[in-house]
Structure formats: C-alpha cells, structure tokens
Design a protein around this motif. Structure first.
Motif, PDB file in Angstrom:
ATOM      1  N   MET A 149      -0.727 -13.862  -7.225  1.00 12.39           N
ATOM      2  CA  MET A 149      -1.387 -12.579  -6.947  1.00 12.39           C
ATOM      3  C   MET A 149      -1.388 -11.714  -8.209  1.00 12.39           C
ATOM      4  N   LYS A 150      -2.546 -11.119  -8.518  1.00 18.76           N
ATOM      5  CA  LYS A 150      -2.678 -10.310  -9.725  1.00 18.76           C
ATOM      6  C   LYS A 150      -1.764  -9.097  -9.674  1.00 18.76           C
ATOM      7  N   LYS A 151      -1.271  -8.693 -10.864  1.00 19.67           N
ATOM      8  CA  LYS A 151      -0.395  -7.526 -10.932  1.00 19.67           C
ATOM      9  C   LYS A 151      -1.063  -6.283 -10.373  1.00 19.67           C
ATOM     10  N   SER A 152      -2.362  -6.143 -10.635  1.00 15.63           N
ATOM     11  CA  SER A 152      -3.057  -4.952 -10.168  1.00 15.63           C
ATOM     12  C   SER A 152      -3.107  -4.888  -8.647  1.00 15.63           C
ATOM     13  N   VAL A 153      -3.199  -6.047  -7.995  1.00 12.60           N
ATOM     14  CA  VAL A 153      -3.227  -6.082  -6.525  1.00 12.60           C
ATOM     15  C   VAL A 153      -1.866  -5.682  -5.967  1.00 12.60           C
ATOM     16  N   ILE A 154      -0.789  -6.240  -6.560  1.00 10.51           N
ATOM     17  CA  ILE A 154       0.566  -5.872  -6.124  1.00 10.51           C
ATOM     18  C   ILE A 154       0.796  -4.387  -6.363  1.00 10.51           C
ATOM     19  N   GLY A 155       0.354  -3.893  -7.524  1.00 11.06           N
ATOM     20  CA  GLY A 155       0.488  -2.466  -7.816  1.00 11.06           C
ATOM     21  C   GLY A 155      -0.254  -1.617  -6.819  1.00 11.06           C
ATOM     22  N   ALA A 156      -1.466  -2.042  -6.444  1.00 14.90           N
ATOM     23  CA  ALA A 156      -2.256  -1.295  -5.464  1.00 14.90           C
ATOM     24  C   ALA A 156      -1.553  -1.248  -4.116  1.00 14.90           C
ATOM     25  N   ILE A 157      -0.940  -2.364  -3.723  1.00 13.39           N
ATOM     26  CA  ILE A 157      -0.209  -2.407  -2.451  1.00 13.39           C
ATOM     27  C   ILE A 157       0.979  -1.450  -2.491  1.00 13.39           C
ATOM     28  N   CYS A 158       1.734  -1.477  -3.588  1.00  9.36           N
ATOM     29  CA  CYS A 158       2.905  -0.595  -3.722  1.00  9.36           C
ATOM     30  C   CYS A 158       2.499   0.880  -3.665  1.00  9.36           C
ATOM     31  N   LEU A 159       1.443   1.235  -4.397  1.00  9.35           N
ATOM     32  CA  LEU A 159       0.995   2.627  -4.437  1.00  9.35           C
ATOM     33  C   LEU A 159       0.444   3.069  -3.085  1.00  9.35           C
ATOM     34  N   SER A 160      -0.263   2.187  -2.403  1.00  8.82           N
ATOM     35  CA  SER A 160      -0.805   2.518  -1.087  1.00  8.82           C
ATOM     36  C   SER A 160       0.315   2.755  -0.081  1.00  8.82           C
ATOM     37  N   LEU A 161       1.342   1.890  -0.137  1.00  5.90           N
ATOM     38  CA  LEU A 161       2.482   2.048   0.774  1.00  5.90           C
ATOM     39  C   LEU A 161       3.228   3.350   0.489  1.00  5.90           C
ATOM     40  N   ALA A 162       3.428   3.660  -0.802  1.00  8.00           N
ATOM     41  CA  ALA A 162       4.132   4.895  -1.167  1.00  8.00           C
ATOM     42  C   ALA A 162       3.392   6.115  -0.642  1.00  8.00           C
ATOM     43  N   ALA A 163       2.090   6.175  -0.900  1.00  6.36           N
ATOM     44  CA  ALA A 163       1.295   7.316  -0.448  1.00  6.36           C
ATOM     45  C   ALA A 163       1.267   7.406   1.074  1.00  6.36           C
ATOM     46  N   SER A 164       1.244   6.247   1.728  1.00  5.99           N
ATOM     47  CA  SER A 164       1.240   6.244   3.195  1.00  5.99           C
ATOM     48  C   SER A 164       2.559   6.766   3.757  1.00  5.99           C
ATOM     49  N   LEU A 165       3.670   6.354   3.131  1.00 11.34           N
ATOM     50  CA  LEU A 165       4.979   6.840   3.578  1.00 11.34           C
ATOM     51  C   LEU A 165       5.091   8.346   3.400  1.00 11.34           C
ATOM     52  N   TRP A 166       4.477   8.861   2.317  1.00 13.81           N
ATOM     53  CA  TRP A 166       4.502  10.307   2.103  1.00 13.81           C
ATOM     54  C   TRP A 166       3.583  11.055   3.058  1.00 13.81           C
ATOM     55  N   GLY A 167       2.686  10.306   3.705  1.00 15.28           N
ATOM     56  CA  GLY A 167       1.745  10.949   4.615  1.00 15.28           C
ATOM     57  C   GLY A 167       2.422  11.738   5.728  1.00 15.28           C
ATOM     58  N   GLY A 168       3.538  11.199   6.215  1.00 13.76           N
ATOM     59  CA  GLY A 168       4.240  11.898   7.286  1.00 13.76           C
ATOM     60  C   GLY A 168       5.321  12.838   6.797  1.00 13.76           C
ATOM     61  N   MET A 169       5.500  12.912   5.462  1.00  6.33           N
ATOM     62  CA  MET A 169       6.605  13.697   4.912  1.00  6.33           C
ATOM     63  C   MET A 169       6.443  15.189   5.154  1.00  6.33           C
ATOM     64  N   TYR A 170       5.216  15.707   5.025  1.00  8.57           N
ATOM     65  CA  TYR A 170       5.018  17.150   5.146  1.00  8.57           C
ATOM     66  C   TYR A 170       5.323  17.634   6.559  1.00  8.57           C
ATOM     67  N   VAL A 171       4.941  16.851   7.551  1.00 11.42           N
ATOM     68  CA  VAL A 171       5.229  17.226   8.937  1.00 11.42           C
ATOM     69  C   VAL A 171       6.731  17.224   9.176  1.00 11.42           C
ATOM     70  N   VAL A 172       7.410  16.169   8.686  1.00 15.38           N
ATOM     71  CA  VAL A 172       8.858  16.060   8.879  1.00 15.38           C
ATOM     72  C   VAL A 172       9.591  17.177   8.143  1.00 15.38           C
TER      73      VAL A 172
END
Length: 295
Positions: free
Chosen positions: A1-24
C-alpha cells in the motif's frame, strides 16, 4: 500500500476522532475548568503513550540518543501546539460554543498551506488552492455562517489563534518526522505540554472547583485523553509524516462533517441538504489534491 494512502487513512481517522471532541469538551467544561481539563487530558494521554513507547523500544532494542536540537523541537511542538493551541481551543469553545469552534478552527488547513510554503518550502500549487477553496466552501455550507461573532467575540478571536498555532504544530511535526518516529514525537511533545500546563492548572484550581456529578464526566475525560489526544494526535502526526503537509491538511475538513453527523446521531440534531452538499464539496477538495502525482 502506498505511503500516501496510509497517510490519508491516518489523517482521516484523526479528523474523524476529533469530530466528536467539541461536543464532549463543551459538556465536560461545564464541570471542569479549561486548563485543568487540558492537564487531565495530557496526563492520561502521556501515560498511555509512554507505556506503548517503552514496549516498542524494549521489543526493538536500545534507541539512538536524540540530539539537543531534537529535544528543542519537541519542546517547541509541545508549547505552540499542545499547550497554546489546545488551551486556546478549550477556552475559545467555552466562551463561544461548539458550533463556532468547529467552524473557525476549520481554517487550519489554509494556514498549514501557507506555513508549509515558508518552513518546508512546499509549493503553493493551483491544485492546492482549488482544493482548499472547495473544502472551505463545503465547511461553510455544512455548518453555516451564523456564528454570532458579535456575541462571542473574544471566544472567536481565541479560536482563530487555535487554528494558527495548530497549523504551526502540523508543519513542525513534519520537520521532526524526518528524524524521529511519530510515536516519540507525540509522546514527548505531550509530556512537555503537560509540564507547561501544570502551573496554569494549579493557578486555575485556586478559584475553580472540579465537580464529578456524573459518570459521563469521567467517560468524557477518558475520551479526550485516550481517543482524541493519544490516538488522534498520533494518527495526525503519522499521517503528516507520510504525506506532503499542504496536502495532508485537507483531511482536517472531515472534522466538522463527522461532528455534524455525530450531533445528528447522538444529540438528535437535524441534518439538512446543506450537510450533504457541503460534504460533497469537502470530499471533492480532498480527492482533487490527493490524486496528484507524487514527487
């Protein structure tokens, strides 16, 4: 798997986890003052990450000693990003609201593109400009522009500071990743932020109490410490290690989309056509910049 794809997955997961942070964080801040919550968040995250770091080092053998410039860089990352930016984020959210916080800090990718140009010498391409514009437009459509800046002026101003300083963090994490692992960067930067936050936390507790009236507060603190700090910070740093900072910044825009979705799922907030239209603009911006040819 290309590094850019793994990087995209990591960044997407990070941003998604932060999605609920403001409410919490908005809920927990009704019971625990900002600097104290930041301190609790970091002590939990540091202990969690340091345990993992020790296990990794034991398995891989003795790590090489870090140079003085590496330690200074980690102190800078801990200060400007994990101390200043996160403190601004919590204080700004408390003075304004979660909706405003999510919108204003979504300006972070634009600042990352600018700082990456001067610090990392990354070019500002037409593709990046178009992608940033489309994703920014998408955020405005999803969240709306009714942020009541007049009513929440100081909170909004502080949140702008949070966006700028987080952009600086992201760029210097990219610098540090050339010599250090993402796990080491995240762990030690959080440690220095913990040290820097301690005086402010002790000062704050002189005039503010802490109230644990509900198990939800405990769960909220654990979420902020383990999930949105230890987990998401590591994923964000790992993603930036694998991708161009200017490109990786676009994944930050998933945060308000996920936040809106969680608001609908957990808080019975309504999702209208703007959510889907704006979400399409954000996805389009990310897709356009993600599929450019690599170096």
């Amino acid at each position: 798997m290309k590094k850019s794809v793994i990087g995209a997955i990591c960044l997407s997961l990070a941003a998604s986890l932060w999605g609920g942070m403001y409410v919490v964080s908005k809920y927990v801040l009704d019971f625990i003052p900002p600097f104290t919550l930041v301190w609790l968040r970091y002590i939990i995250a540091f202990l969690f990450l340091y345990t993992i770091l020790l296990a990794v080092r034991k398995k891989s053998g003795q790590p090489r000693a870090m140079a003085k410039r590496d330690w200074l860089l980690l102190v800078w990352i801990g200060f400007i990003g994990y101390f200043v930016s996160i403190s601004f984020q919590f204080i700004g959210t408390k003075l304004s609201d979660a909706h405003t916080g999510s919108l204003i800090t979504s300006a972070t990718p634009a600042f990352i593109v600018i700082f990456a140009r001067f610090v990392l010498k990354e070019p500002i391409t037409l593709r990046k400009v178009i992608s940033t514009f489309l994703a920014t437009l998408g955020v405005i459509i999803v969240i709306g522009w009714d942020v009541h800046v007049g009513d929440y002026f100081w909170g909004s101003l502080i949140l702008v500071g949070a966006a700028v300083t987080w952009a600086l963090l992201s760029v210097y994490v990219k610098v540090a990743s050339e010599r250090l692992s993402s796990l080491a960067i995240t762990t030690y930067a959080i440690f220095f932020a913990l040290v820097l936050t301690t005086p402010a936390m002790l000062w704050e507790l002189q005039s503010h109490g802490i109230f644990y009236e509900s198990p939800l507060i405990i769960f909220g603190i654990l979420y902020l410490g383990i999930v949105s700090t230890a987990g998401a910070f590591f994923l964000w740093n790992k993603g930036l290690e694998l991708m161009d900072a200017g490109i990786g910044s676009l994944f930050f825009f998933f945060q308000p989309v996920v936040g809106s979705f969680l608001g609908w799922l957990l808080l019975n907030e309504q999702l209208n056509a703007n959510f889907f239209i704006g979400g399409a603009f954000i996805v389009a911006g990310v897709v356009i910049v993600s599929f450019q040819k690599e170096g």
